[in-house]
Structures are given as structure tokens and as C-alpha cells.
Design an enzyme around this catalytic site. Sequence first.
Site, PDB file in Angstrom:
ATOM      1  N   LEU A 167       0.855  -1.178   0.000  1.00 27.37           N
ATOM      2  CA  LEU A 167       0.000   0.000   0.000  1.00 27.37           C
ATOM      3  C   LEU A 167       0.896   1.234   0.000  1.00 27.37           C
ATOM      4  O   LEU A 167       2.000   1.207   0.543  1.00 27.37           O
ATOM      5  CB  LEU A 167      -0.904   0.034   1.240  1.00 27.37           C
ATOM      6  CG  LEU A 167      -1.947  -1.076   1.398  1.00 27.37           C
ATOM      7  CD1 LEU A 167      -2.629  -0.949   2.752  1.00 27.37           C
ATOM      8  CD2 LEU A 167      -2.974  -1.014   0.278  1.00 27.37           C
ATOM      9  N   ASP A 168       0.413   2.324  -0.591  1.00 25.76           N
ATOM     10  CA  ASP A 168       1.151   3.581  -0.521  1.00 25.76           C
ATOM     11  C   ASP A 168       1.381   3.971   0.930  1.00 25.76           C
ATOM     12  O   ASP A 168       0.589   3.627   1.814  1.00 25.76           O
ATOM     13  CB  ASP A 168       0.356   4.710  -1.182  1.00 25.76           C
ATOM     14  CG  ASP A 168       0.168   4.529  -2.669  1.00 25.76           C
ATOM     15  OD1 ASP A 168       0.933   3.764  -3.274  1.00 25.76           O
ATOM     16  OD2 ASP A 168      -0.760   5.152  -3.212  1.00 25.76           O
ATOM     17  N   LYS A 169       2.408   4.719   1.168  1.00 24.50           N
ATOM     18  CA  LYS A 169       2.694   5.211   2.522  1.00 24.50           C
ATOM     19  C   LYS A 169       1.476   5.875   3.146  1.00 24.50           C
ATOM     20  O   LYS A 169       1.131   5.620   4.300  1.00 24.50           O
ATOM     21  CB  LYS A 169       3.866   6.198   2.464  1.00 24.50           C
ATOM     22  CG  LYS A 169       4.134   6.917   3.778  1.00 24.50           C
ATOM     23  CD  LYS A 169       5.223   7.963   3.617  1.00 24.50           C
ATOM     24  CE  LYS A 169       5.416   8.760   4.899  1.00 24.50           C
ATOM     25  NZ  LYS A 169       6.456   9.817   4.741  1.00 24.50           N
TER      26      LYS A 169
END
Length: 347
Positions: A167-169
Site C-alpha cells: 500500500l502507498d505510505k
Amino acid sequence: MSSHCETEDTFEDDDLSPPAAAVGAGAGAGCHRLVADAGAAGVRLDKWLSTSLPDLSRARLQMLVRSGLVEIDGRTIVDPALRIKPGQTACVREPVTVPDAPAPLPMPLDVLHEDEHLIVVNKPPGLVVHPGAGNPDRTLVNGLLHHCGGRLSTGSDPQRPGIVHRLDKDTSGVLVAAKTDAAHEALAGQFAARLPGRTYLALVWGTPMPPAGTIEGQIGRHPKNRQKMAVLDPGAGKYACTHYRTLEVFCGGEISLVECRLETGRTHQVRVHLSSCALPLVGDPLYGRKSVPRAWAGRLRGFERQALHAVEVAFTHPVTGETLRFRAEPPEDMGALIETIRRNTNR
């Protein structure tokens, strides 16, 4: 003498393609991008760089130039005495030392499920999933290693033990990690075959038309901005498919809550697909609106990430064969934002 500078960060994405080879000590590199203005005309390259990048010494920059880690307009330069011309673009790649293997680090984890084969967590926004250039530690992997007593699958990358998908940060939500190599291989096979069900909630500017449908398009690196991904022409990039449906429309259609179900998992897929349909995510610093309407500026103050949450993941247990489904409601920041928008809609 001045310049415009941007720093390329490591992407924390949800791309399900096999992870890249491990980054060894000194192998990774962040890129500082600089554009020379009129005041830089005739200035030595090393002097201009040291002025534009005050955190790096002139001696360090001279070493980077001589090592072939500096480009001017796409051409590698090895002479620190080169004279700069206005309008030239420089890319300075600074080697980053990354540990050979992540270290366990205690941190609070929201564990949704755990057994001897895998663990499912609700990742908070702002937490990087695994170490990389610019993020050598204090990642979810470090926390998982501590929580699981170091027992995570090795996979194909020592920097990403246990990580099957990402997942994106600044994207929150459900994430699955493997404890054993057998579980990792089986789960990776499911994701590659597009078998798991993964659902996201997104707040977007505008109203989807039609209210439900499918977005398809090849996604790959943006041709002009390597920090971004983009929908490319047929034959380029990787096929990506997002199914969406509108859950709520707020304030006469200014903002909508959209559910997205991923058939594929490409880098920044939801953000890129929705943006390509003129439905950029609220708060998205990369693909979002350049300016926020004045009426919304106060309501959105303090929400400084893309309004995207991985609300549900469903998959087949790699050992028992049981169908598992895990759901996590949006975290406090996104939940509060949705309620604020609802209140303004109902006034």
C-alpha cells in the site's frame, strides 16, 4: 543564482508484480532534480550544485560527478568544472546505504488476524510498508518482524520479508503478510492470478458518470515525471482494471465517496485511474487538484494525504483452503473528514 529542486522518493505502491531485486548497500539512489536559472550562467557545475544542495558538501558533489552520478539534460557528466547554461536540467543521484536485512522494531500494530502461516493488519496512514531508499527503518516490516519474532517469509527480496502486496505510505487499510515461504508463494500466486478481492474507499472531487462502471487502461511510469504513473497508450505499461461504484454524492456533486474494486494491482492504480477520469482524490498531493475551492479550504485543513483506504481484502487461506475476508473501517482522519462533508451536505 538559484534553481528549482525536487527529490524523487521511493514509491510505496500496491503493484502486485514480483518485487525488484534487493537494494544492497550503496546500490539505491535518490535523485535530486535541479533546473538552472539565468543566475547560474557560466558557473562551475560543482559550485552550482553545492549552492543548490546545501546539505551536500562541494567535495561530496565533486565525487558524485566523477563517479558518473550526475546528468545534465540526460547526459552523464564527469567533469566538475563544466560551465552551466540557463535552462539546463541536472539530476544528482546520491547513493543510499540500505541495511542488508531489516531489524525488528517494536511498534503498535492493529492485527486483524494471525496464525502460524500469515498475519493480516490494518495499516495506518503515514507508515511505509518496507525499507527502501529514504526509508531505511521504522517501516511496517520492522514492526512485523518484532511482533512475529522474526518469523516472516523470505520471498525474493530480503528488504521485503513477508510482503505479498503493498500500500502507498499515505494509504491506510488491510494488508496481508506471509510468515512462511510456502504461504508467501501461494498468496503471491493468488494475487498474480487476480483472485483475491480487494476493495478501497476513495473520496474524489466530482461525481462519477455513470455512477458505476469499469476503468481500464495501461499504467506505466509518466513519460515526463518519474514520480508519477500515468495511463499510457496501448502496448505500453501494464494492463490495469478498476471496477467502481458511487456510494454517496455530497454537496451537489462537488465530492463523492466511491468504492473501487481492483481486478489488477498496479502502482498507484486507484489514484491514476480516477484522476484519468477527472475524479482526482481529495488531498492527493501527486494526482489531485492543483488548488482547492475556497469554500473547502477550511474544511480540509489538517487532512494532508490522499483520501484512500483499503477497506477489505478477501483471499483463500494458503494452507486450509478457507475463504477469508477482512474489513477495516477508515481511520479517524478520513472518517472525520467524511462526517464533516456529510454535515455540510445536510445543512
